[in-house]
Design a protein around this motif. Structure first.
Motif, mmCIF file in Angstrom:
data_model
loop_
_atom_site.group_PDB
_atom_site.id
_atom_site.type_symbol
_atom_site.label_atom_id
_atom_site.label_comp_id
_atom_site.label_asym_id
_atom_site.label_seq_id
_atom_site.Cartn_x
_atom_site.Cartn_y
_atom_site.Cartn_z
ATOM 1 N N SER A 92 117.795 3.416 -12.762
ATOM 2 C CA SER A 92 118.735 4.471 -13.145
ATOM 3 C C SER A 92 118.023 5.809 -13.368
ATOM 4 C CB SER A 92 119.581 4.064 -14.352
ATOM 5 O OG SER A 92 118.758 3.660 -15.391
ATOM 6 N N ILE A 93 116.762 5.785 -13.811
ATOM 7 C CA ILE A 93 116.019 7.047 -13.930
ATOM 8 C C ILE A 93 115.861 7.669 -12.537
ATOM 9 C CG2 ILE A 93 113.801 8.121 -14.522
ATOM 10 C CD1 ILE A 93 113.404 5.849 -16.590
ATOM 11 N N LEU A 94 115.488 6.833 -11.570
ATOM 12 C CA LEU A 94 115.282 7.336 -10.211
ATOM 13 C C LEU A 94 116.579 7.883 -9.626
ATOM 14 C CD1 LEU A 94 112.933 4.560 -8.733
ATOM 15 C CD2 LEU A 94 112.286 6.875 -9.427
ATOM 16 N N ARG A 95 117.685 7.178 -9.847
ATOM 17 C CA ARG A 95 118.978 7.646 -9.322
ATOM 18 C C ARG A 95 119.376 8.965 -9.957
ATOM 19 N NH1 ARG A 95 120.242 4.308 -5.747
ATOM 20 N NH2 ARG A 95 120.191 2.027 -6.035
ATOM 21 N N ALA A 96 119.212 9.032 -11.271
ATOM 22 C CA ALA A 96 119.595 10.261 -11.982
ATOM 23 C C ALA A 96 118.779 11.450 -11.492
ATOM 24 C CB ALA A 96 119.416 10.066 -13.486
ATOM 25 N N ALA A 97 117.519 11.198 -11.111
ATOM 26 C CA ALA A 97 116.652 12.289 -10.647
ATOM 27 C C ALA A 97 116.846 12.557 -9.157
ATOM 28 C CB ALA A 97 115.194 11.945 -10.937
ATOM 29 N N GLY A 98 117.683 11.767 -8.515
ATOM 30 C CA GLY A 98 117.897 11.927 -7.076
ATOM 31 C C GLY A 98 116.667 11.567 -6.260
ATOM 32 N N ALA A 99 115.828 10.687 -6.810
ATOM 33 C CA ALA A 99 114.581 10.333 -6.124
ATOM 34 C C ALA A 99 114.821 9.289 -5.037
ATOM 35 C CB ALA A 99 113.581 9.787 -7.143
ATOM 36 N N ARG A 100 114.078 9.426 -3.933
ATOM 37 C CA ARG A 100 114.152 8.440 -2.852
ATOM 38 C C ARG A 100 112.781 7.811 -2.567
ATOM 39 N NH1 ARG A 100 118.148 7.273 -0.639
ATOM 40 N NH2 ARG A 100 116.997 6.383 1.120
ATOM 41 N N THR A 101 111.758 8.657 -2.620
ATOM 42 C CA THR A 101 110.419 8.130 -2.332
ATOM 43 C C THR A 101 109.603 8.062 -3.626
ATOM 44 O OG1 THR A 101 109.608 10.331 -1.852
ATOM 45 C CG2 THR A 101 110.397 9.056 0.015
ATOM 46 N N VAL A 102 108.874 6.965 -3.756
ATOM 47 C CA VAL A 102 108.159 6.698 -4.995
ATOM 48 C C VAL A 102 106.717 6.304 -4.659
ATOM 49 C CG1 VAL A 102 108.026 5.174 -7.007
ATOM 50 C CG2 VAL A 102 110.262 5.845 -6.108
ATOM 51 N N THR A 110 104.192 -4.186 -13.705
ATOM 52 C CA THR A 110 105.253 -4.070 -12.700
ATOM 53 C C THR A 110 105.231 -5.271 -11.752
ATOM 54 O OG1 THR A 110 103.905 -2.721 -11.195
ATOM 55 C CG2 THR A 110 105.256 -1.560 -12.799
ATOM 56 N N GLU A 111 104.058 -5.903 -11.570
ATOM 57 C CA GLU A 111 104.015 -7.163 -10.818
ATOM 58 C C GLU A 111 104.776 -8.240 -11.594
ATOM 59 O OE1 GLU A 111 102.322 -8.112 -7.926
ATOM 60 O OE2 GLU A 111 101.367 -6.186 -7.513
ATOM 61 N N GLU A 112 104.497 -8.264 -12.905
ATOM 62 C CA GLU A 112 105.110 -9.287 -13.765
ATOM 63 C C GLU A 112 106.636 -9.224 -13.718
ATOM 64 O OE1 GLU A 112 103.668 -9.200 -17.878
ATOM 65 O OE2 GLU A 112 105.686 -9.723 -18.558
ATOM 66 N N ILE A 113 107.187 -8.008 -13.741
ATOM 67 C CA ILE A 113 108.648 -7.902 -13.797
ATOM 68 C C ILE A 113 109.257 -7.800 -12.399
ATOM 69 C CG2 ILE A 113 108.604 -6.844 -16.088
ATOM 70 C CD1 ILE A 113 109.158 -4.143 -14.793
ATOM 71 N N GLY A 114 108.429 -7.808 -11.350
ATOM 72 C CA GLY A 114 108.952 -7.759 -9.973
ATOM 73 C C GLY A 114 109.632 -6.446 -9.653
ATOM 74 N N LEU A 115 109.041 -5.343 -10.101
ATOM 75 C CA LEU A 115 109.690 -4.036 -9.950
ATOM 76 C C LEU A 115 109.891 -3.641 -8.481
ATOM 77 C CD1 LEU A 115 110.788 -1.444 -11.341
ATOM 78 C CD2 LEU A 115 108.479 -0.512 -11.151
ATOM 79 N N ASN A 116 108.844 -3.827 -7.664
ATOM 80 C CA ASN A 116 108.960 -3.396 -6.260
ATOM 81 C C ASN A 116 110.148 -4.055 -5.573
ATOM 82 O OD1 ASN A 116 106.673 -2.056 -6.871
ATOM 83 N ND2 ASN A 116 105.449 -2.862 -5.177
ATOM 84 N N HIS A 117 110.349 -5.323 -5.864
ATOM 85 C CA HIS A 117 111.459 -6.065 -5.272
ATOM 86 C C HIS A 117 112.785 -5.477 -5.741
ATOM 87 C CE1 HIS A 117 113.303 -9.434 -3.305
ATOM 88 N NE2 HIS A 117 114.004 -9.679 -4.386
ATOM 89 N N ALA A 118 112.838 -5.148 -7.034
ATOM 90 C CA ALA A 118 114.084 -4.607 -7.601
ATOM 91 C C ALA A 118 114.395 -3.222 -7.037
ATOM 92 C CB ALA A 118 113.981 -4.552 -9.121
ATOM 93 N N LEU A 119 113.366 -2.504 -6.569
ATOM 94 C CA LEU A 119 113.575 -1.138 -6.069
ATOM 95 C C LEU A 119 113.695 -1.108 -4.552
ATOM 96 C CD1 LEU A 119 111.117 0.965 -8.280
ATOM 97 C CD2 LEU A 119 113.551 0.540 -8.626
ATOM 98 N N ASP A 120 114.297 -2.143 -3.959
ATOM 99 C CA ASP A 120 114.290 -2.200 -2.498
ATOM 100 C C ASP A 120 115.163 -1.125 -1.858
ATOM 101 O OD1 ASP A 120 116.639 -3.328 -3.167
ATOM 102 O OD2 ASP A 120 116.300 -5.272 -2.197
ATOM 103 N N GLY A 121 115.958 -0.419 -2.661
ATOM 104 C CA GLY A 121 116.721 0.691 -2.103
ATOM 105 C C GLY A 121 115.911 1.991 -2.005
ATOM 106 N N PHE A 122 114.677 1.955 -2.493
ATOM 107 C CA PHE A 122 113.834 3.151 -2.492
ATOM 108 C C PHE A 122 112.607 2.893 -1.617
ATOM 109 C CE2 PHE A 122 116.187 2.900 -6.378
ATOM 110 C CZ PHE A 122 116.645 4.186 -6.608
ATOM 111 N N ARG A 123 111.961 3.977 -1.209
ATOM 112 C CA ARG A 123 110.732 3.797 -0.450
ATOM 113 C C ARG A 123 109.553 3.840 -1.432
ATOM 114 N NH1 ARG A 123 108.573 7.667 4.400
ATOM 115 N NH2 ARG A 123 106.964 6.251 5.149
ATOM 116 N N VAL A 124 109.040 2.673 -1.749
ATOM 117 C CA VAL A 124 107.986 2.552 -2.762
ATOM 118 C C VAL A 124 106.646 2.288 -2.079
ATOM 119 C CG1 VAL A 124 107.208 1.304 -4.801
ATOM 120 C CG2 VAL A 124 109.654 1.590 -4.390
ATOM 121 N N THR A 125 105.645 3.118 -2.369
ATOM 122 C CA THR A 125 104.321 2.916 -1.784
ATOM 123 C C THR A 125 103.300 2.647 -2.878
ATOM 124 O OG1 THR A 125 104.921 4.522 -0.083
ATOM 125 C CG2 THR A 125 102.597 3.899 -0.226
#
Lengths: 457, 201
Positions: A92-102, A110-125
């Motif tokens: 929701s922080i990313l959406r509110a900021a209008g962010a697409r690339t991360v 973030t590995e522990e909580i599986g963040l990258n998987h949860a952010l599959d709508g964004f381009r995460v590098t």
């Protein structure tokens, strides 16, 4: 055999594990050298331990102090009880900021909580070189601080050629340059930077990040939004304590006196500043930590994630990081994962209890004691146990001389029958585990107790 | 934040020693800070200069084949007149867009840590982050009187440093990695070369 045992047995002797062993041995040697080179290190470790335990014992107070100071500095603080909540806060922080690339800097949390998987709508590098390789290979990290210790440069060369469309090379400096220019573009165009935190300072509201490559600096300096995910146990009271922990962390992790970059973020850029994030967020993540804190395993939360216990562990060196399963491998993982309630339940048994981890740990966590405690509770939990039954029977036989003599005669007869030319090559049932890898000498003649009796006549 | 109390309520009391230890700087044998700093920075592949800062920056610019550099504001650098003198040599301070193409960055420093060969930079107005981050080569101008023994020594003397700016960075030599087969590579993301010019030595 349990799933964990099967995985570990399969890993022994494989090429990735051999590469891991070489890496672990080298890091262990660098740490030993750094320790001998710096006479006050023993004293610093004692102090670091006291600081960590004090902070955990007063975590309640330091968390509320951190929230206050961070907000005073202009950082927005978010609270996440578990992985799902942490991931949805970030989203929701990313959406509110209008962010697409991360762009992301290496973070165990973030590995522990599986963040990258949860952010599959964004381009995460992922931008740590090792973690970037893990990401484009669809792999998992095998070491807390050296994620691709298990891969050869030829593999990495082929991967870069396949995924990035560059000419094949297995020359590390060239591979390095390919990654540098590829990732530089990502940094410059990123809408947001996501990092973990090595420490968070209660009195100042600062988030502290340690890297050698500079990706942590990039993620916290260039994108307009910075989000730090911070495990609640990462707090330190004030800058003085931070200094001690940073010195101890660098020496224990890689034998460096300090890591190349220690980045401290204390709020967003201030008026008239030319660069730095416009928005800074901290997500404090519990995800089982408060439960560990209240348990007998609380001491494991003192861990500062240096990886020293992995490097010296004879089990880790033989089976590598992946065989443990889950995010945290090695001795610390064998305690932390069961304590957090993730991973294989029999992880506490993946240790010889030799104590090398306790000696290497910069904050002197008594990992063997914690492992034994976890084992104890695992055994207690199961109401029926063959081991218990066997020991019960044994203690009855061993405390009655007649029964004992009978037991020995029967055993000696059985072993003599099984022996061929004085050696036993195969034993039945559970005893076959012993003879699977070596022969057992047959019983001597005459038996010791007969020889002893005759000698005394 | 009404949720804070709810969040904190989950956190019980750990059965751990709770006394707050007193942080003291480690006892170390006395030594000359300047020579220790030089030795330690060289050990991590940094370069230390004790010559004229203008000459150092101009020499690096010539070697890199550039006539531009990124830097802090002229009045934030510890060498007054540096920017003007470089200009007379045809080397200009770059401002505005296109900064990622400039191969040289010049900054001051807020402290030097001899034990580790570290320079500390605090970001602020006129003291941006990018000159020490984006270029291939970073030159830090460090006043000798800002040298301290170790990080712990400095932090104990300057407990306010973390709050002085929104960003504080400690730099110990050039960017490095050993991620590929444990082979050392310099310049992964940050500068490949770090030069420190000791000023007032």
């Amino acid at each position: 055999m349990s799933e964990l045992r099967t995985r570990m047995s399969a890993a022994i002797g494989t090429a990735p594990v051999e590469a891991t062993r070489r890496g672990a041995e080298r890091l262990a040697e660098l740490r030993r050298r750094a320790e001998t080179d710096y006479p006050p290190m023993g004293e610093m470790r004692d102090l670091a331990r006291a600081i960590r335990l004090h902070t955990l014992a007063n975590l309640h107070r330091y968390l509320s102090e951190f929230c206050e100071s961070a907000q005073r500095a202009g950082t927005r603080v978010h609270l996440a009880a578990d992985a799902a909540e942490a991931n949805s806060i970030v989203e929701s922080i990313l959406r509110a900021a209008g962010a697409r690339t991360v762009v992301k800097s290496k973070s165990m949390l973030t590995e522990e909580i599986g963040l990258n998987h949860a952010l599959d709508g964004f381009r995460v590098t992922e931008t740590d070189l090792g973690e970037f390789i893990v990401q484009i290979a669809g792999d998992r990290p095998s070491h807390i601080i050296a994620p691709v210790m298990h891969r050869t440069r030829q593999e990495i060369g082929r991967l870069f050629a396949d995924v990035l469309g560059v000419a094949y090379t297995d020359d590390p400096p060239q591979l390095n340059d390919i990654a540098r220019s590829h990732l530089r573009r990502r940094f410059l165009e990123a809408d947001a930077g996501i990092t973990g935190a090595n420490f968070a300072v209660a009195s100042t509201g600062s988030v502290v990040l340690v890297t050698n490559e500079g990706n942590g600096r990039m993620c916290t300096s260039l994108p307009p939004v910075h989000i730090a995910l911070v495990g609640i146990e990462r707090l330190v009271p004030s800058p003085a304590e931070l200094a001690v922990l940073l010195e101890v962390l660098a020496r224990s992790a890689t034998g460096q006196r300090l890591s190349v970059y220690t980045t401290v973020v204390t709020g967003p850029r201030r008026p008239d500043e030319e660069d730095g994030p416009v928005e800074t967020h901290v997500v404090l993540v519990d995800n089982g930590r408060s439960r560990v804190l209240a348990s007998e395993d609380a001491e494991i939360l003192a861990c500062i994630r240096c990886g020293a216990c992995l490097n010296v562990c004879p089990v880790y060196r033989e089976v590598g990081g992946h065989a443990y399963g889950g995010v945290y491998p090695g001795p610390v993982g064998a305690v932390l994962q069961p304590a957090l309630g993730v991973g294989s339940a029999d992880l506490p048994f993946a240790s010889s209890l030799c104590g090398a981890c306790r000696e290497a740990c910069p904050v002197r966590i008594d990992i063997p004691r914690l492992l034994v405690g976890l084992r104890h509770r695992l055994v207690d939990r199961s109401s029926f146990s063959w081991l218990g039954l066997g020991l019960e029977a044994y203690s009855r036989v061993a405390s009655n001389p007649t029964a004992w003599r009978l037991f020995l005669s029967l055993g000696s007869f059985g072993l003599r029958t099984a022996a061929r030319d004085g050696w036993i090559g195969r034993l039945p049932f559970h005893a076959s585990a012993w003879t699977a890898h070596r022969d057992l000498p047959g019983p001597g003649a005459p038996p010791f107790r007969v020889w002893w009796r005759n000698r005394n006549r | 934040m009404s949720r804070l109390s709810e969040f904190l309520a989950r956190i019980g009391t750990a059965r751990l020693p709770s006394a707050r230890p007193e942080v003291r700087a480690p006892q170390l044998d006395a030594t000359d800070l300047v020579s220790l700093f030089i030795r330690r920075l060289e050990e991590v592949d940094g370069v230390v200069h004790r010559t004229d800062p203008v000459e150092v920056v101009a020499g690096l610019a010539r070697r890199l084949g550039t006539d531009r550099y990124l830097s802090w504001d002229p009045d934030r650098l510890p060498v007054p007149g540096l920017v003007a003198e470089l200009e007379t040599l045809g080397i200009e301070r770059h401002t505005g867009p296109g900064r990622e193409e400039v191969p040289l960055g010049v900054t001051g420093a807020d402290a030097g840590l001899a034990e580790s060969g570290t320079v500390v930079l605090i970001a602020g107005p006129g003291r941006p982050r990018h000159p020490s981050l984006l270029p291939e080569v970073h030159v830090a101008l460090l006043r000798v009187d800002l040298l301290h023994r170790s990080l712990t020594h400095w932090m104990l003397e300057h407990p306010q440093a973390l709050s002085e700016g929104s960003g504080l960075i400690m730099i110990t030599g050039p960017s490095r990695t050993a991620d590929i087969e444990q082979q050392l590579n310099l310049g992964v993301h940050g500068p490949r070369e770090v030069h420190v010019v000791l000023v007032g030595a």
